[in-house]
Design a protein around this motif. Structure first.
Motif, short mmCIF file in Angstrom:
data_model
loop_
_atom_site.label_atom_id
_atom_site.label_comp_id
_atom_site.label_asym_id
_atom_site.label_seq_id
_atom_site.Cartn_x
_atom_site.Cartn_y
_atom_site.Cartn_z
N GLY A 7 0.86 -1.18 0.00
CA GLY A 7 0.00 0.00 0.00
C GLY A 7 0.90 1.23 0.00
N LEU A 8 0.41 2.34 -0.56
CA LEU A 8 1.25 3.51 -0.73
C LEU A 8 0.78 4.68 0.11
CD1 LEU A 8 1.74 3.47 -4.60
CD2 LEU A 8 3.41 2.80 -2.87
N LYS A 9 1.71 5.31 0.82
CA LYS A 9 1.45 6.63 1.40
C LYS A 9 1.53 7.67 0.29
CE LYS A 9 3.65 8.08 4.97
NZ LYS A 9 4.74 8.41 5.91
N GLN A 10 0.68 8.67 0.35
CA GLN A 10 0.68 9.73 -0.66
C GLN A 10 0.61 9.13 -2.07
OE1 GLN A 10 4.36 11.77 0.42
NE2 GLN A 10 3.22 13.24 1.65
N SER A 55 1.21 -6.55 -3.84
CA SER A 55 0.39 -7.58 -3.21
C SER A 55 -0.98 -7.02 -2.87
CB SER A 55 1.07 -8.08 -1.93
OG SER A 55 1.15 -7.03 -0.98
N GLY A 56 -1.90 -7.88 -2.44
CA GLY A 56 -3.22 -7.44 -2.03
C GLY A 56 -4.25 -7.46 -3.13
N ALA A 83 -2.18 -7.48 4.40
CA ALA A 83 -1.29 -6.31 4.32
C ALA A 83 -1.49 -5.41 5.53
CB ALA A 83 -1.55 -5.54 3.03
N VAL A 84 -2.74 -5.24 5.95
CA VAL A 84 -3.02 -4.40 7.12
C VAL A 84 -2.35 -4.97 8.36
CG1 VAL A 84 -4.82 -3.54 8.66
CG2 VAL A 84 -5.15 -3.46 6.18
N SER A 85 -2.41 -6.30 8.51
CA SER A 85 -1.84 -6.92 9.70
C SER A 85 -0.32 -7.04 9.61
CB SER A 85 -2.44 -8.31 9.92
OG SER A 85 -2.11 -9.17 8.85
N HIS A 86 0.24 -6.95 8.38
CA HIS A 86 1.68 -7.10 8.21
C HIS A 86 2.41 -5.78 8.46
CE1 HIS A 86 5.29 -7.89 5.34
NE2 HIS A 86 5.61 -8.19 6.58
N LYS A 124 -0.68 -1.33 6.18
CA LYS A 124 -0.98 -0.59 4.96
C LYS A 124 -2.46 -0.73 4.58
CE LYS A 124 3.25 0.71 4.10
NZ LYS A 124 3.88 0.12 5.25
N LEU A 125 -3.07 0.39 4.22
CA LEU A 125 -4.44 0.40 3.72
C LEU A 125 -4.38 0.45 2.20
CD1 LEU A 125 -7.50 0.59 4.23
CD2 LEU A 125 -7.25 3.09 4.22
N ALA A 126 -4.87 -0.61 1.57
CA ALA A 126 -4.82 -0.70 0.11
C ALA A 126 -6.16 -0.36 -0.49
CB ALA A 126 -4.40 -2.11 -0.31
N GLY A 127 -6.14 0.28 -1.66
CA GLY A 127 -7.37 0.59 -2.37
C GLY A 127 -7.82 -0.57 -3.23
N ALA A 128 -8.73 -0.31 -4.15
CA ALA A 128 -9.28 -1.35 -5.01
C ALA A 128 -8.23 -1.83 -6.01
CB ALA A 128 -10.51 -0.81 -5.75
N TRP A 129 -8.18 -3.14 -6.23
CA TRP A 129 -7.17 -3.71 -7.12
C TRP A 129 -7.34 -3.21 -8.56
CZ3 TRP A 129 -2.64 -5.93 -6.67
CH2 TRP A 129 -2.07 -6.50 -7.82
N LYS A 130 -8.58 -3.12 -9.03
CA LYS A 130 -8.83 -2.66 -10.39
C LYS A 130 -8.30 -1.24 -10.59
CE LYS A 130 -10.85 -2.25 -14.49
NZ LYS A 130 -10.17 -2.76 -15.71
N VAL A 131 -8.50 -0.39 -9.60
CA VAL A 131 -7.98 0.98 -9.71
C VAL A 131 -6.47 0.95 -9.80
CG1 VAL A 131 -7.81 3.21 -8.54
CG2 VAL A 131 -9.97 1.98 -8.51
N TRP A 132 -5.84 0.17 -8.91
CA TRP A 132 -4.37 0.08 -8.93
C TRP A 132 -3.88 -0.40 -10.29
CZ3 TRP A 132 0.31 1.10 -7.19
CH2 TRP A 132 1.35 0.29 -7.64
N SER A 133 -4.47 -1.47 -10.80
CA SER A 133 -4.01 -2.05 -12.05
C SER A 133 -4.12 -1.06 -13.21
CB SER A 133 -4.83 -3.32 -12.34
OG SER A 133 -4.45 -3.90 -13.56
N ASP A 134 -5.24 -0.35 -13.28
CA ASP A 134 -5.44 0.60 -14.38
C ASP A 134 -4.50 1.80 -14.28
OD1 ASP A 134 -7.34 -1.05 -15.40
OD2 ASP A 134 -9.05 0.21 -14.92
#
Length: 616
Positions: free
Chosen positions: A218-221, A244-245, A254-257, A260-270
């Motif tokens: 997950g990414l800050k900023q 990952s995620g 990821a949150v427990s590791h 990190k708060l990750a957004g939607a995978w489709k958004v990330w991929s695009d």
């Protein structure tokens, strides 16, 4: 950037909590610094010892000289905040905390305390819950990485940033095993202060770096990702990301590791595609890309891009052709002269087109002749050789392969080697010999093709991006915004009374559309809340009553605002367009096939904003 330079190129390092026992985590960094020739000043901090391994100790942080570049805090979680603040007051520029037990363990307040100290005093922090950093060319080993007990990766042009310390450590092991070069590595952990994208920002401007390789959860900023990717391309740098995620379980892990708060995978991929990132799905694929860049450099410098293939299996040649087509690698036709040369070796029943199948019709000398002719073809930039002990004496071929790899490099071309069977590979020392000669060696031809294709992404043209954001329009509603944006709107009336709806329909003209309006009903069609092509007043009146009954039966608790009436439009193409704020990447635009097919087709793309007309 000046702070990050002091982090990655420190002239002085304090080891807070250093141990004299080099077998312990807190004892390894000093042993590594001495072993790998760090030339700066080292200050162990431990009140129990006057010196450790011949290096004088400070009894406390307050005894450090003012202005140390980097402090590696080797203390458990309960002692980190106090040590960090003491370092800040002593003028230490940057720090690393290896301790776990912060946000990843649910201790958000304790991690926030570290963030607050950084913001209050200006000290920069890597971690907590990390393994540290490594800069091979300078002998900087601010880490307890167990791989350094074996060897240090050789200096190179790949910057490696990982949010997982253990995965980062395993990648270092692979760098050593494969002989890959490393500019520097940072394990960022929980990122209470410094995040991956800040390090990317620094590496883009570093002439030492050509490839930036990331493992992220997950990414800050994250809203900076697109602009950084564009800046990297402009600087001739490539960014490869293992993210990952993808699944809900992965995001939860990821949150427990690392918290990190990750957004939607489709958004990330695009957005990754929009940004021109090289995305990979596992550690092997990431290492394959690193190896391709390490051996062949940036693809912008390639003179020819075509792939020539020499194999002993026609079936594998077909599979290679399919893999190349999938990832956008071309297998150009050989020149007539090349085909004529190949025909002098191969019998009439064998083809001489690309890929070339020599089957078992040649010995090592004939195979070498064919390979050299293909390599010299002007349309071929990379020659892929497929080896097998069924046909080849590896010991006889090895010296020739070393020479051919060196020759390819001299010609501005590339040599790659794989095997008919991944269990029929070269030994590790043999593989390293070829890699040192500039030859990419991977277990399967599919991995070779995938690595070449992903490397080529770095030079692939992208639509021109938007760099500025329009001033806010000040609209208060979606309809007002669309009007300000000069989007033509279909006339619409919202009614709670059927007679009023009939009056509007007569004014606009039949046929019309009737739709239920309710914030509680996401899918109007499924609730019977849409009626099309109502050609006259009786049809509208009948649809009104039917819709009220259907909606009440489907969603009895829904609050119905009213019923919208619009003219019925025909033809054209339906789009769904929307904007949202992804929790990780910020503002994104959605464009896709709309109407009743929006979710059935799932033909939707997301773009990070601002986006240009070319990208849209």
């Amino acid at each position: 950037m000046a702070d990050l330079a002091r982090l990655l190129r420190p002239a002085s390092i304090a080891l807070v909590g250093a141990s004299p026992d080099a077998s312990k985590l807190a004892g390894r960094p000093l042993a590594y610094l001495k072993r790998y020739g760090y030339q700066g000043q080292v200050y162990p901090v431990n009140p129990k010892h006057a010196q450790i391994d011949g290096v004088a100790c400070c009894a406390s942080v307050q005894e450090l000289p003012h202005g140390v570049d980097l402090a590696l805090i080797l203390l458990p979680a309960h002692g980190v905040a106090k040590a960090l603040e003491e370092c800040a007051l002593q003028g230490v520029a940057t720090a690393i905390s290896i301790a776990g037990g912060f946000a990843e363990a649910g201790a958000q307040a304790e991690q926030q305390q570290l963030t607050d100290i950084c913001q209050r005093h200006g000290i920069r922090l890597v971690g907590p819950n990390c393994v540290g950093l490594l800069h091979p060319a300078l002998g900087v080993t601010a880490t307890f990485s167990s791989e350094l007990r074996n060897a240090m990766p050789r200096p190179g042009k790949t910057a490696l940033f990982t949010q997982s310390g253990a995965l980062g450590n395993s990648l270092l092991q692979s760098f050593n095993d494969l002989g890959l070069g490393l500019a520097y590595w940072v394990s960022t952990g929980n990122e209470a202060d410094i995040g991956v994208l800040e390090l990317v920002d620094y590496a883009i401007d570093d002439p030492q770096v050509e490839l930036i390789a990331l493992y992220v959860e997950g990414l800050k900023q994250g809203e900076r990702l697109l602009s950084l990717a564009r800046r990297a391309r402009a600087a001739g740098k490539a960014i490869a990301v293992l993210r990952s995620g993808r699944s809900q379980l992965g995001r939860a892990a990821a949150v427990s590791h690392t918290g990190k708060l990750a957004g939607a995978w489709k958004v990330w991929s695009d957005v990754a595609t929009q940004a021109g990132l090289i995305t990979v799905g596992n550690l092997d694929e990431l290492l394959d890309v690193v190896a391709a860049f390490d051996l062949f450099g940036h693809p912008a410098h390639d003179n020819a891009t075509g792939l020539g293939v020499l194999t002993i299996s026609g079936g594998l040649g077909v599979l290679i052709s399919d893999a190349a087509a999938d990832i956008g690698i071309t297998l150009p036709a050989f020149a007539a002269s090349t085909q004529a040369d190949l025909r002098t070796i191969l019998p009439p029943q064998m083809g001489v087109a690309n890929p070339v199948d020599t089957a078992l019709f040649t010995d090592e000398k004939g195979y070498a002749f064919c390979a050299e002719k293909v390599l010299h073809d002007t349309s071929i930039g990379t020659l892929l050789l497929v080896l097998t002990r069924l046909a080849h004496d590896y010991q006889a071929l090895l010296p020739w392969l070393e020479r051919l790899g060196t020759e390819a490099r001299t010609m501005g071309k590339r040599l790659a080697v794989s095997y008919l069977s991944s269990s029929d590979d070269l030994s590790a020392p043999e593989r390293r010999r070829l890699m040192q000669a500039g030859t990419l060696v991977l277990p399967t031809s599919e991995r070779i093709v995938a690595a070449l294709g992903r490397r080529a992404i770095a030079a692939r043209a992208l639509p021109a991006g938007q760099t500025t954001t329009a001033a806010p329009a000040g609209s208060r509603s979606a309809a007002e915004f669309l009007q300000l944006a000069k989007v033509p709107l279909v006339p619409e009336g919202l009614f709670t009374d059927v007679e009023a709806a009939l009056g509007f329909a007569r004014t606009q003209g039949f046929p019309v559309v009737l739709k239920v309006v309710s914030a509680d009903i996401a899918h109007k069609s499924e609730a019977g809340g849409v009626a099309l092509n109502l050609t006259d007043a009786p049809a509208l009146r009948e649809a009104w009553g039917r819709m009220q009954r259907s909606v009440a039966g489907h969603a009895p608790a829904a609050v119905v605002t009213g019923y919208a009436v619009q003219p019925m439009l025909r033809g054209g193409f339906e789009l769904i367009v929307g904007c949202s704020c992804d929790p990780e990447l910020g503002r994104v635009l959605m464009v896709g096939a709309g109407g009743i097919w929006a979710e059935v087709l799932d033909d939707v793309r997301f773009l990070a904003l601002p986006a240009s007309m070319a990208e849209i």
